[in-house]
Write an enzyme that holds these catalytic residues in place. Structure first.
Site, PDB file in Angstrom:
ATOM      1  N   HIS A  41     -26.719 -19.898   5.132  1.00  0.00           N
ATOM      2  CA  HIS A  41     -26.549 -18.542   4.644  1.00  0.00           C
ATOM      3  C   HIS A  41     -28.082 -18.093   3.945  1.00  0.00           C
ATOM      4  CE1 HIS A  41     -25.043 -14.762   2.743  1.00  0.00           C
ATOM      5  NE2 HIS A  41     -25.689 -15.202   1.806  1.00  0.00           N
ATOM      6  N   HIS A  87     -21.469  -8.810   3.902  1.00  0.00           N
ATOM      7  CA  HIS A  87     -20.564  -9.395   3.037  1.00  0.00           C
ATOM      8  C   HIS A  87     -19.217  -9.809   3.922  1.00  0.00           C
ATOM      9  CE1 HIS A  87     -21.075  -9.920  -1.673  1.00  0.00           C
ATOM     10  NE2 HIS A  87     -21.761 -10.744  -0.861  1.00  0.00           N
TER      11      HIS A  87
END
Length: 730
Positions: A41, A87
C-alpha cells in the site's frame, strides 16, 4: 508470507534484507515501522517498475508523481493540484467510515501542497444492486459518508461515476479524487530539508483506530473481515475544517518549510518520507505526541492511522507564529521533533532511543520482481440475438444502474458550495469549475471494468480516451490525468500481467494524445477469501482540462428546434463489453478497438469546432452507444429529434444503436456544412443524421423506425436508481 508473533506482512526475504542492511536484529518497534513503510500500500514495491513507463512531463506539469499531489500550471502564477485515493477494504467493512475517511485523506493530500481544496470527484463500484441487499447497504452508506464529510468541510463533490458488477459484491471500490488551487510561489513539498527546523504534529489525537491499516490494505479481504474493523479510521470533518483554515493561513504567512499528510502507515511512513525527500534525518520524541488512550505502546503510536493529523515542518525561528495561528483556530498541536543532518529516523521517549533506522533504508522498500502472465479471458464468440423490441431495450438501458441518472447520488452532495461550480452534475460530460484567474477547469472521472476484463491494454486506453472526450465535450483541452489501477492478488501471474498491460495501454495512448500522468495509485489484493475471486481489472482515470473563455463552455442538451445533429466518428460492429450485452447477461467479446491516432485527431478537431463557436451541444458517445447518447441529450433539453441512421445499413439495427465504438461524439449545430467540411479536412469521419424537433426521439433504421416518447425516456432514466434504493432510504 510468514506467520510471526508481531503480525508482520514482510516476506522472509525482506526480513533477511533488513537484518543484513542494519547488521542486527530490529526491535519490535523498528519491525513495525519497516512493515508499514514496506507494505504494498505504501511502497509500490510490486508496481514501481511498471508505472515508471507512464509519461509524466508536459507543458503544464509543475510536479508529477512522487509527492502527495500532482501540480499543473494554469497561468497567472496559479496552479491546480490533483490527487486520487481509495478506501476499498475499509469501505467493505464500514462503508460510512471508510468512505468518509477516504475523503478526509485525499483532502489532506491537496492541503499539504499549500493549496485550497475546491472539489471532489468520486468513482464507485458495487455489486448488482438490483439483486443484492448487501450492495445496496454499501452504496447507501458510502454515498452518505462522502456527502456528510464533504458537506461539513465545505468542499463540493462535482462529478463522479458508478459501475455495478457482481465481481464487486464483497470488494466494493471507493475512489475519491480532489482538485485544489493555489499560487505557484506558495507551493509546499513534503520535505524536511533544513537541519534545525521543527516538526509539529497537528490535528487529532493518536489512538488505536487505523492500526495496521496499510498492511490490511496489502492483503486480500478475510472471510471474517469484521476482525479488521479496528483498521478502519474514525472521521472528524469538523476538526478537518479547522485544520484546513489554520494550515492555509500558515502557508500564506510563509512559516512552513514543508507539510505532510498522515495517511497509510501513520507516523512511520509520514516521518520517513519527509526525511527521505529532504535527504535528512529526524529526532522524534514519542512522549510529546497527544494520545487518546493512556496505555498506547510505542508501536501503536507509530503505526496508528488516526485521522485528521498532519505533519508540519516549521522554519527555524517561526515556531511562535505557527503556534499563534493554531491557537487561534483551536487546533491541537505538539512539537514532536527536529530535522537533523544525521540521515536517520530516531524515535525517543523518556530520553531513551526506541528505534533508529537509516532514512533511505526505511523509506524505500526493495522491489519485488513479479512474473507477468497472460490474463484469463472467458467470452462467448457468438453475438447476442437482436432484441424483438429495440425500443424497450433503449428504455431498459436508460434504467440500467450503470447508465441511469445518478441524481439520487449527487443530490445528497452539496455540489455548489464554494460558488465555483459552473457546470453542475448531470448537465454535461464533465464538471466545470471557475478559477481565480478567470479561466475554467473541466474535471471528469471514468472507468469500465468490463472492457478491461476483455482486453486490459485496449480497455485501459479506452477509459483514458473516454475521459479525454468528456472534458473535450465541454470545451476543455485535456491537460493531465490521474490513474488508479485496481486489481486482485499480484501473486497471481495472470492478474499481474493484466496490470502490466493496463499501464502499457495508458502509457502508449497518453503519449499519442500528449496528456501526462501527474499522479495516481495502485491498489492490489482486491479479492476475498470467501470465494477466491478477484475483481475485474478496474483502472479509474480522472482527467482535468482547461477552458480559456466562458463562451467555450458547452453542455450536452439539445438547445433549439431545427438544430442539425452530426455523429462524429465511425460506428462499427462492436458490441463486445457493451452495456447492451451486459443487460442481456452476455459476456461477448472482443471489446471495441481504439485507433490512437484517430482519437487524437478527433479530440483536436472537436475542440477546435467548439472554440470556433460552431457547436451548440456536444456529448461523448460511449456506454449504451448512439441510442443512449442521443436519448441523454434529448432528456437533458426535453426536446425530441428525428435521427436517420439508414446510412449504416452494413450493420444490424442493434449494432447501430448499441455498439460502443470509440472516438465518437454527437454534436448539434446551426452550421452543419461548415462542420462537415472541417471534419473531412481533418480526416475525421462524420455524418449528418438529423434535426432537433418535436417531442419524440425517432430512430430511422435500415429495417424499422422507433418512436421513443420523451416523458417515457425521462421516467426510465431519472427515477431508476431512486426506485432501486427506495427501501433503503429510511
Amino acid at each position: 508470507m510468514i506467520v510471526n508473533p508481531l503480525q508482520l506482512t514482510l516476506t522472509a526475504d525482506e526480513m533477511q534484507r533488513a537484518r543484513e542492511h542494519l547488521g542486527r536484529e530490529p526491535n519490535e518497534l523498528e519491525w513495525a515501522m519497516i512493515d508499514a513503510e514496506w507494505s504494498e500500500h505504501c511502497s509500490y514495491k510490486s508496481s514501481r517498475s511498471i508505472i515508471s513507463q507512464l509519461p509524466v512531463t508536459g507543458p503544464r506539469v509543475v510536479l508529477g508523481p512522487g509527492y502527495d499531489s500532482g501540480v499543473i500550471d494554469i497561468g497567472d502564477n496559479f496552479v491546480l493540484t490533483l490527487h486520487i485515493e481509495s478506501h476499498n477494504h475499509p469501505s467493505a467493512i464500514d462503508p460510512y467510515g471508510g468512505a468518509a475517511t477516504g475523503i478526509g485523506g485525499v483532502v489532506r493530500d491537496i492541503l499539504c501542497m499549500g493549496t485550497t481544496p475546491i472539489a471532489f470527484l468520486d468513482s464507485l463500484r458495487f455489486g448488482d444492486v438490483t439483486k443484492s441487499d448487501h450492495s445496496k447497504w454499501l452504496l447507501k452508506n458510502v454515498v452518505r459518508g462522502i456527502a456528510d464529510y464533504g458537506n461539513c468541510i465545505g468542499v463540493p463533490t462535482v462529478a463522479g461515476e458508478l459501475e455495478f458488477d457482481e465481481c464487486f459484491e464483497r470488494n466494493c471500490l471507493v475512489d475519491v479524487a480532489s482538485i485544489g488551487v493555489g499560487q505557484k510561489n506558495d507551493l509546499l513539498l513534503a520535505e524536511a530539508t533544513n537541519s534545525g527546523d521543527s516538526v509539529y504534529l497537528i490535528g487529532g489525537t493518536t489512538g488505536r483506530d487505523g492500526i495496521h491499516g496499510a498492511t490490511f490494505a496489502s492483503r486480500t479481504l478475510a472471510v471474517d473481515a469484521d476482525r479488521d474493523r479496528s483498521a478502519v479510521q474514525i472521521p472528524d470533518p469538523f476538526t478537518k475544517k479547522l485544520i484546513i483554515e489554520a494550515t492555509l493561513e500558515a502557508v500564506r504567512k510563509h512559516v512552513l518549510r514543508g507539510c505532510k499528510d498522515l495517511g497509510g502507515g501513520g507516523l512511520s511512513t509520514g516521518l520517513s518520507e519527509i526525511a527521505e525527500k529532504g535527504h535528512s534525518g529526524l529526532d522524534v520524541h514519542l512522549d510529546r505526541i497527544p494520545t487518546r488512550e493512556p496505555d498506547l505502546t510505542p508501536t501503536e503510536i507509530m503505526i496508528s492511522e488516526s485521522q485528521e493529523r498532519m505533519l508540519l515542518v516549521v522554519k527555524k525561528g517561526r515556531e511562535s507564529e505557527l503556534r499563534e495561528i493554531l491557537e487561534k483556530y483551536g487546533v491541537r498541536f505538539a512539537c514532536i521533533g527536529d530535522v537533523t543532518s544525521r540521515v536517520s529516523v530516531r524515535i525517543q521517549a523518556d530520553q531513551k532511543v526506541l528505534a533508529d533506522l537509516p532514512t533511505q533504508f526505511l523509506a524505500i522498500a526493495p522491489l519485488i520482481a513479479r512474473k507477468e502472465g497472460i490474463p484469463e479471458i472467458r467470452v462467448q464468440d457468438q453475438r447476442p440475438r437482436p432484441p424483438a423490441d429495440p425500443k424497450q431495450m433503449i428504455y431498459r438501458l436508460l434504467a440500467a444502474p450503470t447508465i441511469t441518472s445518478k441524481e439520487w447520488v449527487y443530490r445528497q452532495y452539496d455540489h455548489e458550495v464554494g460558488i465555483r461550480t459552473i457546470v453542475k452534475p448531470g448537465d454535461a460530460d464533465a464538471a466545470v469549475l471557475g478559477l481565480p484567474n478567470g479561466k475554467f477547469a473541466a474535471v471528469k472521472v471514468d472507468g469500465n471494468a468490463r472492457l478491461c476484463q476483455l482486453d486490459a491494454y485496449q480497455g485501459a486506453a479506452a477509459v483514458l480516451a473516454e475521459g479525454c472526450r468528456n472534458v473535450t465535450a465541454v470545451g476543455a483541452e485535456p491537460s493531465a490525468f490521474l490513474d488508479h489501477c485496481q486489481f486482485g492478488d499480484p501473486n497471481d501471474e495472470r492478474i499481474f500481467g493484466g496490470f502490466a498491460q493496463t499501464v502499457k495501454g495508458l502509457a502508449d495512448f497518453a503519449r499519442v494524445v500528449n496528456v501526462p500522468c501527474v499522479g495516481g495509485k495502485v491498489s492490489f489484493y482486491n479479492q476475498d477469501d470467501v470465494n477466491g475471486k478477484a475483481i475485474k481489472p478496474s483502472p479509474v482515470i480522472a482527467v482535468v482540462g482547461l477552458i480559456e473563455k466562458r463562451e467555450h463552455i458547452t453542455t450536452m442538451s439539445f438547445k433549439g428546434h431545427d438544430e442539425s445533429i452530426i455523429v462524429v466518428g465511425h460506428t462499427g460492429s462492436e458490441l463486445g463489453g457493451s452495456e447492451y450485452c451486459n443487460i442481456l447477461g452476455e459476456e461477448y467479446g472482443p471489446p471495441p478497438r481504439l485507433n490512437f491516432e484517430l482519437e487524437e485527431r478527433t479530440l483536436r478537431a472537436v475542440l477546435q469546432l467548439i472554440r470556433n463557436g460552431q457547436v451548440t451541444g456536444c456529448h461523448d458517445c460511449s456506454k449504451g452507444g448512439l441510442a443512449i447518447a442521443l436519448a441523454e441529450m434529448a432528456i437533458s433539453g426535453m426536446m425530441g429529434a428525428d435521427v436517420d441512421l439508414r446510412s449504416m445499413s452494413n450493420l444490424q439495427d442493434d449494432e447501430i444503436l448499441f455498439s460502443e465504438s470509440n472516438s465518437r461524439f454527437i454534436i448539434t449545430t446551426n452550421a452543419p456544412s461548415s462542420i462537415l467540411q472541417k471534419l473531412k479536412d481533418d480526416k475525421v469521419p462524420s455524418s449528418l443524421v438529423g434535426k432537433v424537433t418535436g417531442d419524440e426521439l425517432n430512430f430511422i433504421l435500415p429495417n424499422q423506425t422507433l418512436h421513443c416518447q420523451l416523458n417515457e425516456m425521462r421516467t426510465a432514466f431519472s427515477d431508476s436508481l431512486a426506485r432501486i434504493m427506495e427501501p433503503w432510504q429510511k
